[in-house]
Scaffold this active site. Structure first.
Site, PDB file in Angstrom:
ATOM      1  N   ASP A   1      10.130   5.877 -13.452  1.00 63.74           N
ATOM      2  CA  ASP A   1      10.300   5.491 -12.049  1.00 63.74           C
ATOM      3  C   ASP A   1      11.116   4.209 -11.947  1.00 63.74           C
ATOM      4  O   ASP A   1      10.771   3.286 -11.204  1.00 63.74           O
ATOM      5  CB  ASP A   1       8.934   5.318 -11.379  1.00 63.74           C
ATOM      6  CG  ASP A   1       9.024   5.319  -9.853  1.00 63.74           C
ATOM      7  OD1 ASP A   1      10.060   5.762  -9.321  1.00 63.74           O
ATOM      8  OD2 ASP A   1       8.062   4.877  -9.201  1.00 63.74           O
TER       9      ASP A   1
ATOM     10  N   GLU B   1       0.848  -1.180   0.000  1.00 61.11           N
ATOM     11  CA  GLU B   1       0.000   0.000   0.000  1.00 61.11           C
ATOM     12  C   GLU B   1       0.882   1.227   0.000  1.00 61.11           C
ATOM     13  O   GLU B   1       1.892   1.282   0.712  1.00 61.11           O
ATOM     14  CB  GLU B   1      -0.906   0.002   1.244  1.00 61.11           C
ATOM     15  CG  GLU B   1      -1.852   1.182   1.289  1.00 61.11           C
ATOM     16  CD  GLU B   1      -2.809   1.096   2.465  1.00 61.11           C
ATOM     17  OE1 GLU B   1      -2.551   0.256   3.357  1.00 61.11           O
ATOM     18  OE2 GLU B   1      -3.785   1.853   2.493  1.00 61.11           O
ATOM     19  N   GLY B   2       0.529   2.189  -0.821  1.00 62.08           N
ATOM     20  CA  GLY B   2       1.305   3.415  -0.886  1.00 62.08           C
ATOM     21  C   GLY B   2       0.415   4.617  -1.072  1.00 62.08           C
ATOM     22  O   GLY B   2      -0.795   4.568  -0.839  1.00 62.08           O
TER      23      GLY B   2
ATOM     24  N   MET C   1      -0.584   6.027  -3.715  1.00 59.08           N
ATOM     25  CA  MET C   1      -1.426   6.062  -4.899  1.00 59.08           C
ATOM     26  C   MET C   1      -2.307   4.835  -5.069  1.00 59.08           C
ATOM     27  O   MET C   1      -3.328   4.898  -5.744  1.00 59.08           O
ATOM     28  CB  MET C   1      -0.552   6.232  -6.153  1.00 59.08           C
ATOM     29  CG  MET C   1       0.225   7.529  -6.188  1.00 59.08           C
ATOM     30  SD  MET C   1       1.383   7.605  -7.570  1.00 59.08           S
ATOM     31  CE  MET C   1       0.251   7.683  -8.932  1.00 59.08           C
ATOM     32  N   ALA C   2      -1.908   3.708  -4.496  1.00 58.51           N
ATOM     33  CA  ALA C   2      -2.631   2.475  -4.788  1.00 58.51           C
ATOM     34  C   ALA C   2      -2.399   1.434  -3.705  1.00 58.51           C
ATOM     35  O   ALA C   2      -1.508   1.561  -2.868  1.00 58.51           O
ATOM     36  CB  ALA C   2      -2.190   1.918  -6.147  1.00 58.51           C
TER      37      ALA C   2
END
Length: 475
Positions: free
Chosen positions: A153, A24-25, A27-28
């Protein structure tokens, strides 16, 4: 319409059933999920759901779908395959092949301390990643028009290695969509991980495939030396500043062959015109190095190293996935009551923006947006201090911490004379030359050692009361 604030195993998105949250971060979320078909067919996949704040934004939805559709056209053994793209009950999600392996980040840091790998092994892994990037960069549409895909990235968290040693580049698409949304210009923050960014990306300029080549050069430097060539403060990238030249890898890792060092330095050239012009060209240079220096290094050798460093974690994660699947295979099993992806307003008593603390997984597809599952690094700011000494690095904080719990920016600049001194923090190499170190908490002391090329060394203790600038003179 939205995904429930606390999705749990057993919830469904179309034909996909969530098994286990693995990342989990900002953005998503990334889940291990089970894809179900007819006649009992099922398969484990990685399923990425956007956080509600982004999924509700129509502009971001359009951009994300555009970029994901482009990324889905990439088919190469060294790229994570995108299998499906869905929008169920207003929930936007991406389905990818499940990688039964680990990230390169875990390979290089199986514990708290970095563990560089042999130059030959580093060349093998990065060459394979370069092959995958080249396939993406070369992609054309049906009319033979180049699509101009750039990853943006490239970092160890986005390079995955499966059990058989196959290297795969992951996570094309989301970063580009986020940049197109305008977040960079609106907030002044550069998305992505600054310590791997090219100078042109960090300064907000237009990027092409050569930006990914620079990032891959940083990955190769780190794999060989255990340190990063550039480490500086996150969120404070100043477009008007320049960047220092990278240190030679042999200053930190004397065992690095000179011809591999030249490949690294060419990839890290400040001027894009001086770099390898394609990832395929960089891959060829690394393959030539391997043939001259080491003979054949195969995926079997990579798999052997992966199992030696991460085998226990791989088995633990495999068992967790198996345990998550077992209940669904029992006759008469049904999802627990309420285990659905909900549509409607936020749950009573919780704000729409409420977020639980990011959770950390250790296996499978380990990326979940721009900052998931990685030790907190304070990335790249190139700034000049009043004395005129350029401070071009910041310590890589070894303790994992959610991105939204950033430390107070009150760093300590450690300046060395001569500037080519190798600097260590508590025995761990930070880099060459002046460093910026996060100020320790009260009661905690850090030991900084600087060593010149002729063997002269000096140590300094740093505490919460240390001045903002410390000079170490080795002349």
């Amino acid at each position: 319409m939205r995904i429930s604030e606390d999705p749990a195993p057993g919830q469904r998105l179309g034909r996909y059933e969530l098994l286990r949250l693995i990342g989990e971060g900002g953005m998503a979320q990334v889940w291990a999920a089970r894809m179900e078909g007819s006649r009992g067919f099922h398969k484990v996949v990685a399923l990425k759901t956007l956080i509600p704040a982004l999924a509700r934004d129509p502009q971001f939805q359009r951009m994300f779908l555009d970029e994901a559709n482009l990324a889905a056209k990439i088919h190469h053994r060294n790229v994570v395959e995108i299998l499906d793209l869905g929008d169920t009950d207003g929930v936007l999600f991406l389905v990818m092949e499940w990688i039964d392996g680990q990230t390169m980040q875990r390979l290089l840091r199986p514990g708290l301390r970095p563990m560089p790998i042999s130059p030959a092994m580093a060349a093998r892994v990065v060459a394979d990643a370069a092959h995958g990037l080249h396939a993406a960069h070369e992609l054309h549409d049906e009319r033979a028009v180049p699509l101009g895909i750039v990853h943006r990235d490239v970092c160890p968290q986005n390079i995955l290695i499966d059990r058989d040693g196959t290297v795969k580049v992951a996570d094309f698409g989301i970063v580009k969509a986020f940049e197109r949304l305008g977040d960079t210009t609106q907030t002044g923050e550069i998305k992505g991980k600054g310590e791997y960014m090219s100078p042109e990306q960090a300064q907000g300029y237009q990027v092409d495939r050569r930006s990914d080549i620079f990032s891959l050069g940083v990955v190769l430097f780190e794999a060989v030396t255990g340190a990063l060539p550039f480490q500086v403060l996150h969120d404070l990238v100043l477009p008007q500043t320049g960047s220092s030249e990278p240190p030679r890898p042999t200053l930190i890792a004397p065992q690095c062959p000179r011809d591999l060092e030249e490949i690294i330095l060419k990839a890290l050239a400040r001027d894009p015109d001086q770099r390898f012009q394609t990832a395929g060209e960089m891959a060829s240079a690394l393959e030539d190095f391997l043939m001259r220096r080491s003979g054949v290094i195969t995926t079997a050798h990579v798999a052997e190293l992966l199992m030696a460093r991460c085998g226990d974690k791989l088995e633990e994660e495999r068992q967790r996935i198996a345990d998550a699947i077992v209940p669904q295979q029992r006759p008469g099993w049904r999802p627990k009551p309420g285990a659905t992806l909900s549509v409607g307003p936020p749950s009573e008593g919780r704000s729409r923006n409420a977020r639980t603390a990011p959770r950390r997984g250790i296996g499978g597809l380990m990326r979940a947006g721009s900052d998931a599952l990685r030790p907190v690094a304070l990335p790249w700011l190139v700034a000049s201090v009043s004395t005129g000494v350029a401070v071009a690095s910041l310590m890589f904080v070894a303790l994992s911490r959610p991105r939204d719990q950033r430390p107070i920016v009150d760093p300590i600049a450690v300046q060395t004379q001569p500037s080519a001194a190798v600097v260590k923090l508590n025995g761990v190499v930070l880099g060459v030359g002046s460093q910026v170190i996060a100020r320790p908490k009260p009661g905690v002391s850090l030991v900084v050692e600087a060593r010149s090329s002729d063997g002269v060394s000096q140590t300094v203790e740093i505490t919460s009361e240390s001045p903002a600038r410390i000079q170490i003179n080795l002349d």
